[in-house]
Design a protein around this motif. Structure first.
Motif, PDB file in Angstrom:
ATOM      1  N   LYS A   1      43.265  -6.133 -14.411  1.00  0.00           N
ATOM      2  CA  LYS A   1      43.137  -5.023 -13.474  1.00  0.00           C
ATOM      3  C   LYS A   1      41.760  -5.004 -12.822  1.00  0.00           C
ATOM      4  CE  LYS A   1      46.404  -2.013 -15.898  1.00  0.00           C
ATOM      5  NZ  LYS A   1      46.604  -0.695 -16.558  1.00  0.00           N
ATOM      6  N   ILE A   2      40.739  -5.359 -13.602  1.00  0.00           N
ATOM      7  CA  ILE A   2      39.381  -5.409 -13.053  1.00  0.00           C
ATOM      8  C   ILE A   2      39.299  -6.455 -11.956  1.00  0.00           C
ATOM      9  CG2 ILE A   2      36.942  -5.765 -13.583  1.00  0.00           C
ATOM     10  CD1 ILE A   2      37.918  -3.343 -14.955  1.00  0.00           C
ATOM     11  N   PHE A   3      39.818  -7.638 -12.221  1.00  0.00           N
ATOM     12  CA  PHE A   3      39.766  -8.725 -11.251  1.00  0.00           C
ATOM     13  C   PHE A   3      40.463  -8.334  -9.956  1.00  0.00           C
ATOM     14  CE2 PHE A   3      39.926 -11.471 -15.280  1.00  0.00           C
ATOM     15  CZ  PHE A   3      38.549 -11.417 -15.420  1.00  0.00           C
ATOM     16  N   ILE A   4      41.650  -7.760 -10.077  1.00  0.00           N
ATOM     17  CA  ILE A   4      42.417  -7.363  -8.904  1.00  0.00           C
ATOM     18  C   ILE A   4      41.651  -6.321  -8.093  1.00  0.00           C
ATOM     19  CG2 ILE A   4      44.477  -6.138  -8.132  1.00  0.00           C
ATOM     20  CD1 ILE A   4      45.100  -8.938  -8.842  1.00  0.00           C
ATOM     21  N   ALA A   5      41.083  -5.325  -8.773  1.00  0.00           N
ATOM     22  CA  ALA A   5      40.367  -4.249  -8.082  1.00  0.00           C
ATOM     23  C   ALA A   5      39.135  -4.774  -7.355  1.00  0.00           C
ATOM     24  CB  ALA A   5      39.969  -3.161  -9.074  1.00  0.00           C
ATOM     25  N   VAL A   6      38.385  -5.670  -7.996  1.00  0.00           N
ATOM     26  CA  VAL A   6      37.182  -6.235  -7.377  1.00  0.00           C
ATOM     27  C   VAL A   6      37.551  -7.041  -6.134  1.00  0.00           C
ATOM     28  CG1 VAL A   6      35.314  -7.900  -7.686  1.00  0.00           C
ATOM     29  CG2 VAL A   6      35.821  -6.258  -9.491  1.00  0.00           C
ATOM     30  N   ILE A   7      38.606  -7.812  -6.218  1.00  0.00           N
ATOM     31  CA  ILE A   7      39.023  -8.641  -5.089  1.00  0.00           C
ATOM     32  C   ILE A   7      39.522  -7.782  -3.931  1.00  0.00           C
ATOM     33  CG2 ILE A   7      40.772 -10.311  -4.354  1.00  0.00           C
ATOM     34  CD1 ILE A   7      40.476 -11.515  -7.224  1.00  0.00           C
ATOM     35  N   ILE A   8      40.336  -6.765  -4.244  1.00  0.00           N
ATOM     36  CA  ILE A   8      40.830  -5.875  -3.195  1.00  0.00           C
ATOM     37  C   ILE A   8      39.676  -5.175  -2.489  1.00  0.00           C
ATOM     38  CG2 ILE A   8      42.118  -3.744  -2.753  1.00  0.00           C
ATOM     39  CD1 ILE A   8      44.113  -4.621  -4.865  1.00  0.00           C
ATOM     40  N   SER A   9      38.704  -4.693  -3.251  1.00  0.00           N
ATOM     41  CA  SER A   9      37.557  -4.001  -2.647  1.00  0.00           C
ATOM     42  C   SER A   9      36.764  -4.935  -1.745  1.00  0.00           C
ATOM     43  CB  SER A   9      36.645  -3.423  -3.731  1.00  0.00           C
ATOM     44  OG  SER A   9      35.982  -4.451  -4.440  1.00  0.00           O
ATOM     45  N   PHE A  10      36.641  -6.196  -2.162  1.00  0.00           N
ATOM     46  CA  PHE A  10      35.899  -7.158  -1.346  1.00  0.00           C
ATOM     47  C   PHE A  10      36.568  -7.351   0.009  1.00  0.00           C
ATOM     48  CE2 PHE A  10      35.109 -11.375   0.314  1.00  0.00           C
ATOM     49  CZ  PHE A  10      33.737 -11.492   0.219  1.00  0.00           C
ATOM     50  N   PHE A  11      37.870  -7.566   0.016  1.00  0.00           N
ATOM     51  CA  PHE A  11      38.552  -7.849   1.276  1.00  0.00           C
ATOM     52  C   PHE A  11      38.695  -6.608   2.144  1.00  0.00           C
ATOM     53  CE2 PHE A  11      39.898 -11.570  -1.190  1.00  0.00           C
ATOM     54  CZ  PHE A  11      39.505 -12.559  -0.298  1.00  0.00           C
ATOM     55  N   LEU A  12      38.828  -5.431   1.538  1.00  0.00           N
ATOM     56  CA  LEU A  12      38.871  -4.212   2.335  1.00  0.00           C
ATOM     57  C   LEU A  12      37.530  -3.952   3.011  1.00  0.00           C
ATOM     58  CD1 LEU A  12      40.934  -1.695   0.149  1.00  0.00           C
ATOM     59  CD2 LEU A  12      41.660  -2.929   2.212  1.00  0.00           C
ATOM     60  N   CYS A  13      36.445  -4.326   2.321  1.00  0.00           N
ATOM     61  CA  CYS A  13      35.114  -4.107   2.892  1.00  0.00           C
ATOM     62  C   CYS A  13      34.755  -5.154   3.945  1.00  0.00           C
ATOM     63  CB  CYS A  13      34.056  -4.119   1.778  1.00  0.00           C
ATOM     64  SG  CYS A  13      34.081  -2.672   0.697  1.00  0.00           S
ATOM     65  N   TRP A  14      35.207  -6.398   3.745  1.00  0.00           N
ATOM     66  CA  TRP A  14      34.775  -7.475   4.632  1.00  0.00           C
ATOM     67  C   TRP A  14      35.739  -7.790   5.765  1.00  0.00           C
ATOM     68  CZ3 TRP A  14      30.171  -9.500   5.324  1.00  0.00           C
ATOM     69  CH2 TRP A  14      29.229  -9.389   4.301  1.00  0.00           C
ATOM     70  N   LEU A  15      37.024  -7.469   5.614  1.00  0.00           N
ATOM     71  CA  LEU A  15      37.982  -7.789   6.671  1.00  0.00           C
ATOM     72  C   LEU A  15      37.630  -7.128   8.003  1.00  0.00           C
ATOM     73  CD1 LEU A  15      40.543  -9.166   7.618  1.00  0.00           C
ATOM     74  CD2 LEU A  15      41.856  -7.208   6.741  1.00  0.00           C
ATOM     75  N   PRO A  16      37.284  -5.818   8.042  1.00  0.00           N
ATOM     76  CA  PRO A  16      36.898  -5.215   9.332  1.00  0.00           C
ATOM     77  C   PRO A  16      35.700  -5.910   9.963  1.00  0.00           C
ATOM     78  CG  PRO A  16      37.337  -3.514   7.702  1.00  0.00           C
ATOM     79  CD  PRO A  16      37.309  -4.809   6.953  1.00  0.00           C
ATOM     80  N   TYR A  17      34.754  -6.356   9.139  1.00  0.00           N
ATOM     81  CA  TYR A  17      33.586  -7.042   9.684  1.00  0.00           C
ATOM     82  C   TYR A  17      33.983  -8.332  10.395  1.00  0.00           C
ATOM     83  CZ  TYR A  17      29.440  -9.947   9.869  1.00  0.00           C
ATOM     84  OH  TYR A  17      28.445 -10.785  10.291  1.00  0.00           O
ATOM     85  N   HIS A  18      34.873  -9.112   9.780  1.00  0.00           N
ATOM     86  CA  HIS A  18      35.308 -10.360  10.404  1.00  0.00           C
ATOM     87  C   HIS A  18      36.128 -10.095  11.659  1.00  0.00           C
ATOM     88  CE1 HIS A  18      33.851 -13.238   7.441  1.00  0.00           C
ATOM     89  NE2 HIS A  18      34.223 -12.404   6.492  1.00  0.00           N
ATOM     90  N   ILE A  19      36.933  -9.045  11.637  1.00  0.00           N
ATOM     91  CA  ILE A  19      37.707  -8.691  12.831  1.00  0.00           C
ATOM     92  C   ILE A  19      36.776  -8.388  13.994  1.00  0.00           C
ATOM     93  CG2 ILE A  19      39.220  -6.942  13.846  1.00  0.00           C
ATOM     94  CD1 ILE A  19      40.618  -6.757  11.144  1.00  0.00           C
ATOM     95  N   PHE A  20      35.733  -7.598  13.732  1.00  0.00           N
ATOM     96  CA  PHE A  20      34.800  -7.249  14.798  1.00  0.00           C
ATOM     97  C   PHE A  20      33.927  -8.432  15.211  1.00  0.00           C
ATOM     98  CE2 PHE A  20      36.093  -2.940  14.458  1.00  0.00           C
ATOM     99  CZ  PHE A  20      35.641  -2.316  15.612  1.00  0.00           C
ATOM    100  N   SER A  21      33.745  -9.397  14.330  1.00  0.00           N
ATOM    101  CA  SER A  21      33.031 -10.613  14.722  1.00  0.00           C
ATOM    102  C   SER A  21      33.803 -11.350  15.812  1.00  0.00           C
ATOM    103  CB  SER A  21      32.826 -11.522  13.508  1.00  0.00           C
ATOM    104  OG  SER A  21      31.929 -10.954  12.591  1.00  0.00           O
ATOM    105  N   PHE A  22      35.127 -11.426  15.659  1.00  0.00           N
ATOM    106  CA  PHE A  22      35.940 -12.075  16.674  1.00  0.00           C
ATOM    107  C   PHE A  22      36.046 -11.223  17.934  1.00  0.00           C
ATOM    108  CE2 PHE A  22      37.400 -14.727  13.147  1.00  0.00           C
ATOM    109  CZ  PHE A  22      37.417 -15.971  13.757  1.00  0.00           C
TER     110      PHE A  22
END
Length: 363
Positions: free
Chosen positions: A258-279
């Motif tokens: 559960k820890i691994f899943i939560a850490v990974i989800i938080s990473f992509f939720l935080c970084w996905l908008p940044y990459h979208i705005f980069s494009f």
């Protein structure tokens, strides 16, 4: 882009409302447009500083606590190697955040010199690449543990994990070098008293086409190697893990899962908008003014969200579990040892009963 475009690209200058992650291209028409919305611009500045301050306080204290506990209070295991290095990457990044706070507070005047300008950018992307590489390896490690439990039991050890971590840090360092090379300080064209810390892709008066090409390459490479490939690998690994656990009716047998899943989800939720705005930023070079305005207003928000990821992981270590109230009553050391415990799914698959080698001691 040609000189006949409706706006002019000038390498080495910056808009007034961009964040440190933003690529500092300056559009003449955008500057005038931003001056017409000083209230929105100031609000974005204040909100960015609030996000930076929160990320700094929580990130330094939280990740510092993780580093201290995993180094001095716990037995070193493969899991603690992963999360120790993840915490180190986040700690280094959040430690430099006061530079961004001061930079924003001074209306994007950089008083710290060129070396710190380069180092600040280098550290930011070193954290990003190191974090995503470590998360990808964690997923691969968990997948191997579930699918090949016997091999994992015989070969999975801290020495191998440490070697892998060194390789990951080296790859992240190499990937981050361009962000230091192209970072520079320049006098603002509109105000000679302001020094901007920005990305200068010209280096030696290179043509506009080459400048744009370098800009595009950095965004595409960062997205592919720092997001897309790790995302595909992580999703594939956890699909395999989930199917295997469901097949063996063991989906609730591994608490660290559960820890691994939560850490990974938080990473992509935080970084996905940044990459979208980069494009979006890449597309705004030759787009209508309204898209450039969206990028100007959205980039500080997505960058701030990316900053917050560095202080989320320690919170997840503490609050993810079966019994939230029980975890609050336990000692800090007990919480972290519980989060990092080596409860391997493969041992259950083999029908073996193992007790944890990291028993908790009250602080």
């Amino acid at each position: 882009m040609t000189e006949n475009s409706s706006y002019t690209l000038i390498s080495g200058t910056s808009t007034a409302n961009t964040s440190d992650y933003h690529y500092y291209y300056y559009y003449v028409d955008e500057f005038e447009e931003n001056k017409q919305n000083p209230t929105i611009t100031k609000s974005l500045h204040i909100m960015s500083m609030v996000f930076y301050s929160v990320a700094f306080l929580l990130g330094v204290m939280g990740n510092g606590l993780v580093i201290w506990i995993t180094l001095f209070k716990m037995k070193m295991t493969v899991n603690t190697v992963w999360f120790l290095n993840l915490a180190i990457a986040d700690f280094i990044f959040t430690f430099f955040l006061p530079l961004n706070i001061v930079y924003t507070a001074l209306d994007f005047h950089w008083p710290f010199g060129t070396s710190l300008c380069k180092l600040n950018s280098f550290v930011a992307f070193l954290n990003m690449f190191a974090s995503v590489f470590i998360l990808m390896v964690i997923s691969i490690d968990r997948c191997i543990s579930v699918v090949f439990p016997v091999w994992s039991h015989n070969h999975r050890n801290t020495r191998l994990a440490s070697i892998i971590v060194v390789v990951l840090w080296f790859c992240a360092l190499v990937m981050s070098i361009p962000y230091a090379v192209f970072r520079d300080t320049r006098t603002n064209l509109k105000n000679k008293n302001i020094i901007n810390c920005l990305y200068n892709f010209s280096l030696s008066n290179t043509s506009t086409d080459i400048i744009e090409t370098r800009f595009r390459i950095m965004i595409i490479v960062r997205f592919v190697l720092g997001f897309l490939i790790p995302f595909v690998v992580i999703v594939a690994c956890y699909i395999i893990i989930t199917l295997k656990l469901l097949k063996n009716q063991l989906i609730n047998s591994s608490r660290p899962f559960k820890i691994f899943i939560a850490v990974i989800i938080s990473f992509f939720l935080c970084w996905l908008p940044y990459h979208i705005f980069s494009f979006l930023e890449l597309a705004s070079i030759s787009a209508a003014p309204h898209l450039k305005q969206v990028v100007n207003y959205g980039s500080p928000l997505t960058s701030s969200l990316a900053f917050l990821n560095s202080c989320v992981n320690p919170i997840l270590y503490v609050f993810i579990g079966k019994d939230f109230k029980k975890k609050l009553r336990t000692s800090i050391l007990a919480v972290f040892e519980n989060a990092f415990s080596e409860e391997h799914t493969q041992t259950t698959l083999q029908g073996k009963s193992h007790t944890s080698s990291t028993d908790c001691h009250a602080v």
